[in-house]
Design a protein around this motif. Structure first.
Motif, PDB file in Angstrom:
ATOM      1  N   GLN A  44      30.565  51.889 -29.717  1.00 22.34           N
ATOM      2  CA  GLN A  44      29.825  51.216 -29.001  1.00 22.34           C
ATOM      3  C   GLN A  44      28.713  52.049 -27.982  1.00 22.34           C
ATOM      4  N   ARG A  45      27.025  52.515 -27.713  1.00 20.03           N
ATOM      5  CA  ARG A  45      26.896  52.805 -27.213  1.00 20.03           C
ATOM      6  C   ARG A  45      26.774  52.817 -26.013  1.00 20.03           C
ATOM      7  N   GLU A  46      27.075  53.559 -24.821  1.00 20.20           N
ATOM      8  CA  GLU A  46      27.286  53.389 -23.446  1.00 20.20           C
ATOM      9  C   GLU A  46      26.406  54.525 -23.125  1.00 20.20           C
ATOM     10  N   LEU A  47      26.676  53.892 -21.053  1.00 20.97           N
ATOM     11  CA  LEU A  47      25.260  54.737 -20.354  1.00 20.97           C
ATOM     12  C   LEU A  47      26.172  56.074 -19.713  1.00 20.97           C
ATOM     13  N   VAL A  48      24.978  57.124 -20.195  1.00 18.75           N
ATOM     14  CA  VAL A  48      25.315  58.415 -19.703  1.00 18.75           C
ATOM     15  C   VAL A  48      25.220  58.393 -18.413  1.00 18.75           C
ATOM     16  N   ALA A  49      23.467  58.648 -18.214  1.00 20.85           N
ATOM     17  CA  ALA A  49      23.813  59.142 -16.547  1.00 20.85           C
ATOM     18  C   ALA A  49      22.355  58.268 -16.694  1.00 20.85           C
ATOM     19  N   SER A  50      21.469  57.149 -15.404  1.00 18.31           N
ATOM     20  CA  SER A  50      20.114  57.324 -15.167  1.00 18.31           C
ATOM     21  C   SER A  50      19.682  57.113 -13.812  1.00 18.31           C
ATOM     22  N   PHE A  51      18.173  56.608 -12.980  1.00 20.93           N
ATOM     23  CA  PHE A  51      18.018  56.510 -12.230  1.00 20.93           C
ATOM     24  C   PHE A  51      17.737  54.755 -12.337  1.00 20.93           C
ATOM     25  N   THR A  52      18.504  54.245 -11.058  1.00 19.89           N
ATOM     26  CA  THR A  52      18.190  52.946 -10.917  1.00 19.89           C
ATOM     27  C   THR A  52      16.920  52.787 -10.228  1.00 19.89           C
ATOM     28  N   THR A  53      16.726  51.332  -9.922  1.00 18.62           N
ATOM     29  CA  THR A  53      16.007  50.817  -9.023  1.00 18.62           C
ATOM     30  C   THR A  53      16.276  51.115  -7.740  1.00 18.62           C
ATOM     31  N   GLY A  54      14.978  51.593  -7.185  1.00 14.92           N
ATOM     32  CA  GLY A  54      15.760  52.508  -5.478  1.00 14.92           C
ATOM     33  C   GLY A  54      15.979  53.780  -5.546  1.00 14.92           C
ATOM     34  N   GLY A  55      15.822  54.682  -6.518  1.00 12.73           N
ATOM     35  CA  GLY A  55      16.016  55.746  -6.900  1.00 12.73           C
ATOM     36  C   GLY A  55      17.517  56.068  -6.802  1.00 12.73           C
ATOM     37  N   ARG A  56      18.903  55.397  -7.032  1.00 12.57           N
ATOM     38  CA  ARG A  56      19.685  55.768  -7.762  1.00 12.57           C
ATOM     39  C   ARG A  56      20.042  56.279  -8.170  1.00 12.57           C
ATOM     40  N   THR A  57      20.835  56.889  -8.548  1.00 13.84           N
ATOM     41  CA  THR A  57      21.698  57.552  -9.793  1.00 13.84           C
ATOM     42  C   THR A  57      23.217  57.309  -9.834  1.00 13.84           C
ATOM     43  N   THR A  58      23.340  57.074 -11.751  1.00 13.74           N
ATOM     44  CA  THR A  58      24.722  56.704 -11.668  1.00 13.74           C
ATOM     45  C   THR A  58      25.524  57.365 -13.091  1.00 13.74           C
ATOM     46  N   TYR A  59      26.295  57.987 -13.134  1.00 12.75           N
ATOM     47  CA  TYR A  59      26.803  58.756 -14.126  1.00 12.75           C
ATOM     48  C   TYR A  59      28.054  58.100 -15.063  1.00 12.75           C
ATOM     49  N   ALA A  60      28.271  57.854 -15.729  1.00 11.48           N
ATOM     50  CA  ALA A  60      30.225  57.365 -16.496  1.00 11.48           C
ATOM     51  C   ALA A  60      31.044  58.472 -16.277  1.00 11.48           C
ATOM     52  N   ASP A  61      32.006  57.667 -16.211  1.00  9.85           N
ATOM     53  CA  ASP A  61      32.694  59.176 -15.066  1.00  9.85           C
ATOM     54  C   ASP A  61      32.795  60.316 -16.388  1.00  9.85           C
ATOM     55  N   SER A  62      32.811  59.864 -17.143  1.00 10.64           N
ATOM     56  CA  SER A  62      33.231  60.993 -18.233  1.00 10.64           C
ATOM     57  C   SER A  62      32.559  61.898 -18.052  1.00 10.64           C
ATOM     58  N   VAL A  63      31.800  61.845 -17.599  1.00 13.40           N
ATOM     59  CA  VAL A  63      30.842  63.117 -17.192  1.00 13.40           C
ATOM     60  C   VAL A  63      30.281  63.025 -16.012  1.00 13.40           C
ATOM     61  N   LYS A  64      30.917  62.990 -15.065  1.00  7.38           N
ATOM     62  CA  LYS A  64      30.331  63.388 -13.521  1.00  7.38           C
ATOM     63  C   LYS A  64      30.765  64.786 -12.924  1.00  7.38           C
ATOM     64  N   GLY A  65      30.459  65.284 -12.585  1.00  5.59           N
ATOM     65  CA  GLY A  65      30.465  66.786 -12.550  1.00  5.59           C
ATOM     66  C   GLY A  65      30.346  67.644 -13.912  1.00  5.59           C
ATOM     67  N   ARG A  66      29.660  67.193 -14.875  1.00  3.90           N
ATOM     68  CA  ARG A  66      29.064  67.985 -15.646  1.00  3.90           C
ATOM     69  C   ARG A  66      27.735  67.634 -15.810  1.00  3.90           C
ATOM     70  N   PHE A  67      27.135  66.533 -16.021  1.00  6.82           N
ATOM     71  CA  PHE A  67      26.362  66.489 -16.265  1.00  6.82           C
ATOM     72  C   PHE A  67      24.796  65.983 -14.926  1.00  6.82           C
ATOM     73  N   THR A  68      23.698  66.100 -14.861  1.00  4.84           N
ATOM     74  CA  THR A  68      23.074  66.079 -13.585  1.00  4.84           C
ATOM     75  C   THR A  68      21.654  65.798 -14.461  1.00  4.84           C
ATOM     76  N   ILE A  69      20.955  64.171 -13.815  1.00  2.59           N
ATOM     77  CA  ILE A  69      20.107  63.633 -14.358  1.00  2.59           C
ATOM     78  C   ILE A  69      18.884  64.381 -13.403  1.00  2.59           C
TER      79      ILE A  69
END
Length: 119
Positions: A44-69
């Motif tokens: 299934q399609r899964e979230l990788v990383a995003s800027f949410t409302t208010g400018g917060r960032t969220t990352y999938a656990d599998s990419v934390k520490g490796r990916f930067t948005i």
């Protein structure tokens, strides 16, 4: 209507890096949220990383520490720097954006860009 423009996918060896970019050209009031999802074959399609409302960032656990948005608000563009890539990161990566226009709020998706990580 907003047509997201993605770039930066490709083939890389495990441990390598890639940088994806996604631009949202057009006329609208603002972008409420913008980020990246991915879909691997048979999954299934899964979230990788995003800027949410208010400018917060969220990352999938599998990419934390490796990916930067990151983003450039002046260009309505988001970037995804992907480091220490593994074959498990192989997928089609899709940009999406929640755009607030004069006719309301709509979600848009890019056409997808392939990321392939070889072992």
């Amino acid at each position: 209507q907003v047509q997201l423009v993605e770039s930066g996918g490709g083939l890389v060896q495990a441990g390598g890096s890639l940088r994806l970019s996604c631009a949202a050209p057009g006329r609208f009031i603002s972008i409420a949220a913008m980020g990246w999802h991915r879909q691997a074959p048979g999954k299934q399609r899964e979230l990788v990383a995003s800027f949410t409302t208010g400018g917060r960032t969220t990352y999938a656990d599998s990419v934390k520490g490796r990916f930067t948005i990151s983003r450039d608000n002046a260009k309505n563009t988001v970037y995804l720097q992907m480091n220490s890539l593994t074959p498990e990161d192989t997928a089609v990566y899709y940009c999406n954006a929640d755009v607030i226009g004069w006719d309301g709020r709509r979600q848009y998706w890019g056409q997808g860009t392939q990321v392939t990580v070889s072992s």
